[in-house]
Design a protein around this motif. Sequence first.
Motif, PDB file in Angstrom:
ATOM      1  N   ASN A 164      10.012  -9.315  15.664  1.00 43.13           N
ATOM      2  CA  ASN A 164      11.379 -10.155  15.536  1.00 43.13           C
ATOM      3  C   ASN A 164      11.844 -10.156  14.296  1.00 43.13           C
ATOM      4  O   ASN A 164      12.092 -11.490  13.738  1.00 43.13           O
ATOM      5  N   VAL A 165      11.515  -9.522  13.495  1.00 43.66           N
ATOM      6  CA  VAL A 165      12.406  -9.323  12.046  1.00 43.66           C
ATOM      7  C   VAL A 165      13.272  -8.161  11.838  1.00 43.66           C
ATOM      8  O   VAL A 165      13.089  -7.219  12.676  1.00 43.66           O
ATOM      9  N   SER A 166      14.015  -8.035  10.945  1.00 42.32           N
ATOM     10  CA  SER A 166      14.769  -6.997  10.428  1.00 42.32           C
ATOM     11  C   SER A 166      13.967  -5.896  10.069  1.00 42.32           C
ATOM     12  O   SER A 166      12.685  -6.116   9.468  1.00 42.32           O
ATOM     13  N   ILE A 167      14.370  -4.407  10.325  1.00 45.91           N
ATOM     14  CA  ILE A 167      13.672  -3.451   9.636  1.00 45.91           C
ATOM     15  C   ILE A 167      13.329  -3.733   7.935  1.00 45.91           C
ATOM     16  O   ILE A 167      12.357  -3.293   7.648  1.00 45.91           O
ATOM     17  N   ASN A 168      14.358  -4.223   7.412  1.00 50.99           N
ATOM     18  CA  ASN A 168      14.267  -4.445   5.862  1.00 50.99           C
ATOM     19  C   ASN A 168      13.060  -5.267   5.624  1.00 50.99           C
ATOM     20  O   ASN A 168      12.320  -5.135   4.609  1.00 50.99           O
ATOM     21  N   THR A 169      12.847  -6.452   6.443  1.00 52.77           N
ATOM     22  CA  THR A 169      11.998  -7.243   6.262  1.00 52.77           C
ATOM     23  C   THR A 169      10.642  -6.729   6.405  1.00 52.77           C
ATOM     24  O   THR A 169       9.549  -6.936   5.631  1.00 52.77           O
ATOM     25  N   ALA A 170      10.505  -6.006   7.649  1.00 58.20           N
ATOM     26  CA  ALA A 170       9.315  -5.231   7.944  1.00 58.20           C
ATOM     27  C   ALA A 170       8.613  -4.263   6.882  1.00 58.20           C
ATOM     28  O   ALA A 170       7.473  -4.391   6.417  1.00 58.20           O
ATOM     29  N   LEU A 171       9.772  -3.450   6.118  1.00 58.04           N
ATOM     30  CA  LEU A 171       9.474  -2.902   5.283  1.00 58.04           C
ATOM     31  C   LEU A 171       9.096  -3.474   3.988  1.00 58.04           C
ATOM     32  O   LEU A 171       8.212  -3.283   3.103  1.00 58.04           O
ATOM     33  N   GLY A 172       9.838  -4.402   3.766  1.00 52.83           N
ATOM     34  CA  GLY A 172       9.243  -5.394   2.528  1.00 52.83           C
ATOM     35  C   GLY A 172       8.008  -6.025   2.715  1.00 52.83           C
ATOM     36  O   GLY A 172       7.377  -6.038   1.518  1.00 52.83           O
ATOM     37  N   ARG A 173       7.756  -6.389   3.732  1.00 54.28           N
ATOM     38  CA  ARG A 173       6.328  -7.045   4.127  1.00 54.28           C
ATOM     39  C   ARG A 173       5.369  -6.110   3.597  1.00 54.28           C
ATOM     40  O   ARG A 173       4.243  -6.340   2.976  1.00 54.28           O
ATOM     41  N   MET A 174       5.523  -4.802   4.170  1.00 52.45           N
ATOM     42  CA  MET A 174       4.662  -3.674   4.011  1.00 52.45           C
ATOM     43  C   MET A 174       4.372  -3.473   2.436  1.00 52.45           C
ATOM     44  O   MET A 174       3.318  -3.182   1.730  1.00 52.45           O
ATOM     45  N   ARG A 175       5.658  -3.469   1.575  1.00 54.49           N
ATOM     46  CA  ARG A 175       5.621  -3.128   0.233  1.00 54.49           C
ATOM     47  C   ARG A 175       4.871  -4.295  -0.482  1.00 54.49           C
ATOM     48  O   ARG A 175       3.958  -4.095  -1.374  1.00 54.49           O
ATOM     49  N   TYR A 176       5.031  -5.365   0.045  1.00 53.79           N
ATOM     50  CA  TYR A 176       4.271  -6.676  -0.661  1.00 53.79           C
ATOM     51  C   TYR A 176       2.831  -6.611  -0.308  1.00 53.79           C
ATOM     52  O   TYR A 176       1.978  -6.911  -1.182  1.00 53.79           O
ATOM     53  N   ALA A 177       2.473  -6.047   0.917  1.00 50.78           N
ATOM     54  CA  ALA A 177       1.162  -5.906   1.068  1.00 50.78           C
ATOM     55  C   ALA A 177       0.378  -5.129   0.388  1.00 50.78           C
ATOM     56  O   ALA A 177      -0.595  -5.265  -0.369  1.00 50.78           O
ATOM     57  N   LEU A 178       0.990  -3.897   0.048  1.00 50.90           N
ATOM     58  CA  LEU A 178       0.412  -2.899  -0.705  1.00 50.90           C
ATOM     59  C   LEU A 178       0.378  -3.343  -2.154  1.00 50.90           C
ATOM     60  O   LEU A 178      -0.622  -3.257  -2.768  1.00 50.90           O
ATOM     61  N   ASN A 179       1.582  -3.899  -2.437  1.00 52.45           N
ATOM     62  CA  ASN A 179       1.346  -4.471  -3.810  1.00 52.45           C
ATOM     63  C   ASN A 179       0.295  -5.494  -4.012  1.00 52.45           C
ATOM     64  O   ASN A 179      -0.347  -5.509  -5.153  1.00 52.45           O
ATOM     65  N   ASN A 180       0.248  -6.376  -3.129  1.00 54.62           N
ATOM     66  CA  ASN A 180      -0.735  -7.465  -3.257  1.00 54.62           C
ATOM     67  C   ASN A 180      -2.493  -6.676  -3.287  1.00 54.62           C
ATOM     68  O   ASN A 180      -3.219  -7.281  -4.118  1.00 54.62           O
ATOM     69  N   LEU A 181      -2.483  -5.853  -2.385  1.00 53.46           N
ATOM     70  CA  LEU A 181      -3.698  -5.270  -2.578  1.00 53.46           C
ATOM     71  C   LEU A 181      -4.089  -4.492  -3.846  1.00 53.46           C
ATOM     72  O   LEU A 181      -5.027  -4.413  -4.281  1.00 53.46           O
ATOM     73  N   ARG A 182      -3.120  -3.718  -4.363  1.00 60.18           N
ATOM     74  CA  ARG A 182      -3.323  -3.006  -5.386  1.00 60.18           C
ATOM     75  C   ARG A 182      -3.575  -4.152  -6.515  1.00 60.18           C
ATOM     76  O   ARG A 182      -4.371  -3.892  -7.565  1.00 60.18           O
ATOM     77  N   LYS A 183      -2.915  -5.159  -6.487  1.00 61.14           N
ATOM     78  CA  LYS A 183      -2.998  -6.031  -7.782  1.00 61.14           C
ATOM     79  C   LYS A 183      -4.750  -6.634  -7.650  1.00 61.14           C
ATOM     80  O   LYS A 183      -5.391  -7.034  -8.397  1.00 61.14           O
ATOM     81  N   MET A 184      -4.914  -7.075  -6.231  1.00 59.20           N
ATOM     82  CA  MET A 184      -6.404  -7.252  -5.848  1.00 59.20           C
ATOM     83  C   MET A 184      -7.452  -6.420  -6.560  1.00 59.20           C
ATOM     84  O   MET A 184      -8.410  -6.857  -6.920  1.00 59.20           O
ATOM     85  N   MET A 185      -7.111  -5.345  -6.280  1.00 64.02           N
ATOM     86  CA  MET A 185      -8.106  -4.256  -6.531  1.00 64.02           C
ATOM     87  C   MET A 185      -8.283  -4.058  -8.096  1.00 64.02           C
ATOM     88  O   MET A 185      -9.067  -3.931  -8.582  1.00 64.02           O
ATOM     89  N   GLN A 186      -7.015  -4.216  -8.648  1.00 60.92           N
ATOM     90  CA  GLN A 186      -7.003  -4.047 -10.362  1.00 60.92           C
ATOM     91  C   GLN A 186      -7.887  -5.388 -10.852  1.00 60.92           C
ATOM     92  O   GLN A 186      -8.705  -5.319 -11.747  1.00 60.92           O
ATOM     93  N   THR A 187      -7.508  -6.532 -10.214  1.00 63.75           N
ATOM     94  CA  THR A 187      -8.356  -7.725 -10.614  1.00 63.75           C
ATOM     95  C   THR A 187      -9.961  -7.552 -10.423  1.00 63.75           C
ATOM     96  O   THR A 187     -10.590  -7.856 -11.276  1.00 63.75           O
ATOM     97  N   LYS A 188     -10.281  -6.867  -9.384  1.00 61.32           N
ATOM     98  CA  LYS A 188     -11.685  -6.581  -8.977  1.00 61.32           C
ATOM     99  C   LYS A 188     -12.281  -5.435  -9.765  1.00 61.32           C
ATOM    100  O   LYS A 188     -13.355  -5.064  -9.219  1.00 61.32           O
ATOM    101  N   GLU A 189     -11.470  -4.691 -10.284  1.00 63.12           N
ATOM    102  CA  GLU A 189     -11.657  -3.262 -11.006  1.00 63.12           C
ATOM    103  C   GLU A 189     -12.271  -2.262  -9.736  1.00 63.12           C
ATOM    104  O   GLU A 189     -13.471  -1.582  -9.986  1.00 63.12           O
ATOM    105  N   LEU A 190     -11.541  -2.523  -8.780  1.00 61.19           N
ATOM    106  CA  LEU A 190     -11.970  -1.622  -7.460  1.00 61.19           C
ATOM    107  C   LEU A 190     -10.889  -0.440  -7.535  1.00 61.19           C
ATOM    108  O   LEU A 190      -9.900  -0.648  -7.730  1.00 61.19           O
TER     109      LEU A 190
END
Lengths: 194, 65
Positions: A164-190
Amino acid sequence: MKLQERNDQELVHLYLAGHEQGLEELIQRHKSKIYTSIYLLVKDQYLAEDIFQDTFIKVINTLKAGKYNEEGKFLPWVIRIAHNLVIDHFRKEKRTPVVTTGDGYDIFEVLHFYDESMEDRMVREQTHKELKAMIHLLPPEQKEVLLMRHYGDLSFKEIADITNVSINTALGRMRYALNNLRKMMQTKELSLKN
Amino acid sequence: MIKTSTPVTNLPAHDNFHPGNATDESLGEADQQFFQLLKKDLNEIATQPANSTIEKLLRYSRSLK
């Protein structure tokens, strides 16, 4: 034609014509994607089993009642049912998900990696453990988009409809999910292997 | 404690974006590449339900005949 060669729609027709093998093949074909989507959201193996079971009971009842809308794809439809049941569960519990140490078993753990050294295997297992923990740390709305996109193979439009969100929001959430995972991996040097 | 961020704006950061046709390419090059790398590991952490759960479902379905 072998069951494995038939598409989902043909299997649904087979099942509706009274051949139980149609349902069995559909479950076997999609069980991992559906179960993993549920498990990574609820973080509890036993609860995930229950929701997986309830999901397919709804699927079976809807198919048997002749209410399945053939215009949609089978997997997105089942993922949508599973998603709604997960939401229902959290509404009933009136709590947000809590990280637990309980783990399901990895499909690939039952396979043998003959060409892999003990050290490589330990690194791989550690990476997977860390990755699961990182996915659990994502905000729920980001996690569900990532899981639906990957395991459910849902389009961003389908995800937007289900959540129940716009496509823009779904896409934005996906980008943030990827960004967050990337940041966490960098923090853990993974790092991820190619 | 690792902090995660949430979107302030949901607009993709690139041009020629058509929401109705949004695909992984709409994520932008860096995110798309990262997602491609991530997919292998996401597949490897996939789990599956117990066989007993599937057997129960098949028994349930047969009972409706």
